[in-house]
Design a protein around this motif. Sequence first.
Motif, PDB file in Angstrom:
ATOM      1  N   SER A 118       0.825  -1.213   0.000  1.00 51.72           N
ATOM      2  CA  SER A 118       0.000   0.000   0.000  1.00 51.72           C
ATOM      3  C   SER A 118       0.855   1.257   0.000  1.00 51.72           C
ATOM      4  CB  SER A 118      -0.931   0.018   1.214  1.00 51.72           C
ATOM      5  OG  SER A 118      -1.830  -1.045   1.147  1.00 51.72           O
ATOM      6  N   ALA A 119       1.903   1.273   0.818  1.00 59.02           N
ATOM      7  CA  ALA A 119       2.769   2.449   0.876  1.00 59.02           C
ATOM      8  C   ALA A 119       3.418   2.706  -0.477  1.00 59.02           C
ATOM      9  CB  ALA A 119       3.825   2.270   1.962  1.00 59.02           C
ATOM     10  N   GLY A 120       3.836   1.647  -1.153  1.00 56.28           N
ATOM     11  CA  GLY A 120       4.430   1.800  -2.473  1.00 56.28           C
ATOM     12  C   GLY A 120       3.436   2.315  -3.490  1.00 56.28           C
ATOM     13  N   THR A 121       2.214   1.845  -3.398  1.00 59.39           N
ATOM     14  CA  THR A 121       1.157   2.296  -4.302  1.00 59.39           C
ATOM     15  C   THR A 121       0.894   3.784  -4.117  1.00 59.39           C
ATOM     16  OG1 THR A 121       0.160   0.105  -4.324  1.00 59.39           O
ATOM     17  CG2 THR A 121      -1.243   1.942  -5.003  1.00 59.39           C
ATOM     18  N   VAL A 122       0.782   4.206  -2.868  1.00 62.60           N
ATOM     19  CA  VAL A 122       0.542   5.629  -2.576  1.00 62.60           C
ATOM     20  C   VAL A 122       1.722   6.473  -3.052  1.00 62.60           C
ATOM     21  CG1 VAL A 122       0.244   7.318  -0.726  1.00 62.60           C
ATOM     22  CG2 VAL A 122      -1.046   5.178  -0.678  1.00 62.60           C
ATOM     23  N   ALA A 123       2.935   6.013  -2.805  1.00 58.12           N
ATOM     24  CA  ALA A 123       4.119   6.760  -3.245  1.00 58.12           C
ATOM     25  C   ALA A 123       4.146   6.883  -4.764  1.00 58.12           C
ATOM     26  CB  ALA A 123       5.380   6.076  -2.735  1.00 58.12           C
TER      27      ALA A 123
END
Length: 81
Positions: free
Chosen positions: A2-7
């Motif tokens: 999720s963090a990678g997607t948001v970034a």
Amino acid sequence: ISAGTVANARAAGGGGTALTGPVVRKEPAVIERHVAAVADRAPELLPAYLHALRMIVSTARAAGRIDEAGEALLLKTLEAG
């Protein structure tokens, strides 16, 4: 994940330019499997899921991530769902 997607979405400026996945890759078979899984496991969510997919297809088309033929193919796939 999720963090990678948001970034990635932030880096791409958000919106349709940040879309990834089976819609952008024009993979109707993958979408069919996802729709079938939702229908099997949470049928009450299927109308909302199909609506969200139609919105993603529309956004991808507007952002130039899929062409007219890809849009038609994916919408036809969703009609069958």
